[in-house]
Design an enzyme around this catalytic site. Structure first.
Site, PDB file in Angstrom:
ATOM      1  N   HIS A  67       0.852  -1.352   0.258  1.00 34.59           N
ATOM      2  CA  HIS A  67      -0.190   0.020  -0.171  1.00 34.59           C
ATOM      3  C   HIS A  67       0.732   1.172   0.020  1.00 34.59           C
ATOM      4  CE1 HIS A  67      -4.135  -1.440   0.489  1.00 34.59           C
ATOM      5  NE2 HIS A  67      -3.427  -2.707   0.811  1.00 34.59           N
ATOM      6  N   CYS A 122      -9.244   2.527   5.108  1.00 34.69           N
ATOM      7  CA  CYS A 122     -10.042   2.474   3.763  1.00 34.69           C
ATOM      8  C   CYS A 122     -10.406   3.968   3.583  1.00 34.69           C
ATOM      9  CB  CYS A 122     -11.244   1.700   4.109  1.00 34.69           C
ATOM     10  SG  CYS A 122     -12.368   1.414   2.990  1.00 34.69           S
ATOM     11  N   ALA A 123      -9.481   4.651   2.766  1.00 34.22           N
ATOM     12  CA  ALA A 123      -9.758   5.884   2.521  1.00 34.22           C
ATOM     13  C   ALA A 123     -11.081   6.279   1.923  1.00 34.22           C
ATOM     14  CB  ALA A 123      -8.816   6.613   1.417  1.00 34.22           C
TER      15      ALA A 123
END
Length: 174
Positions: A67, A122-123
């Site tokens: 990520h 979790c944007a």
């Protein structure tokens, strides 16, 4: 997308379509392909989750290392995956002012130094203020708790990305 279409996909097409549901980890969709036939989207998600949970801690941390930093160099330079670009933009990571960017860089660096992997959240389910708050709070966790919390965030990201794929036209991805 009809589950029969998903079940009839070749290995290559399945990996091409589902390879990004876990950031830069097409190996996971490659492993899950052999579990066909799937009953429905939830079944695919269950197999992905089971695969992730079956990994040793080092494998889970490997997923987390795939990520990008939130509001990091990849966002600034435009080198994020399409999915991450959309997610970070929706959260307002591309609209941080200079003070917020400096704070984000500092916290990201501290977090990675402490845990050895980037901060994952979790944007799409958060906005920039919530993300900064969570980053400030989660940096205090112990490594095991943070690894598991970050994997839970990966699962949320995966679930939303799977739904995006199902709602989109499969033919545009082939």
């Amino acid at each position: 997308m009809d589950i029969n279409v998903v079940n009839s996909l070749t290995y290559e097409d399945f990996v091409k379509i589902f390879g990004s549901v876990v950031e830069k980890c097409p190996l996971i969709s490659a492993a899950v392909w052999s579990r066909r036939p799937f009953k429905d989207l939830a079944d695919i998600e269950t197999h992905i989750t089971e695969f992730i949970h079956s990994l040793p801690d080092s494998g889970k941390e490997g997923i987390l290392r795939c990520h990008p930093d939130l509001a990091g160099r990849d966002l600034q330079s435009g080198t994020l995956t399409r999915e991450s670009q959309e997610e970070q933009s929706q959260a307002g990571m591309d609209t941080l002012d200079s003070a917020e960017i400096r704070r984000m860089y500092r916290l990201n660096a501290q977090y990675k130094e402490r845990f050895g992997f980037p901060f994952v959240i979790c944007a799409r389910l958060n906005k920039k203020a919530e993300i900064l708050q969570q980053l400030s709070e989660r940096i205090m966790n112990d490594r095991a708790a943070e690894r598991e919390g970050a994997i839970e965030e990966v699962k949320k990201i995966c679930s939303l990305r799977l739904r995006n794929i199902v709602l989109s036209d499969i033919q545009t991805k082939l």
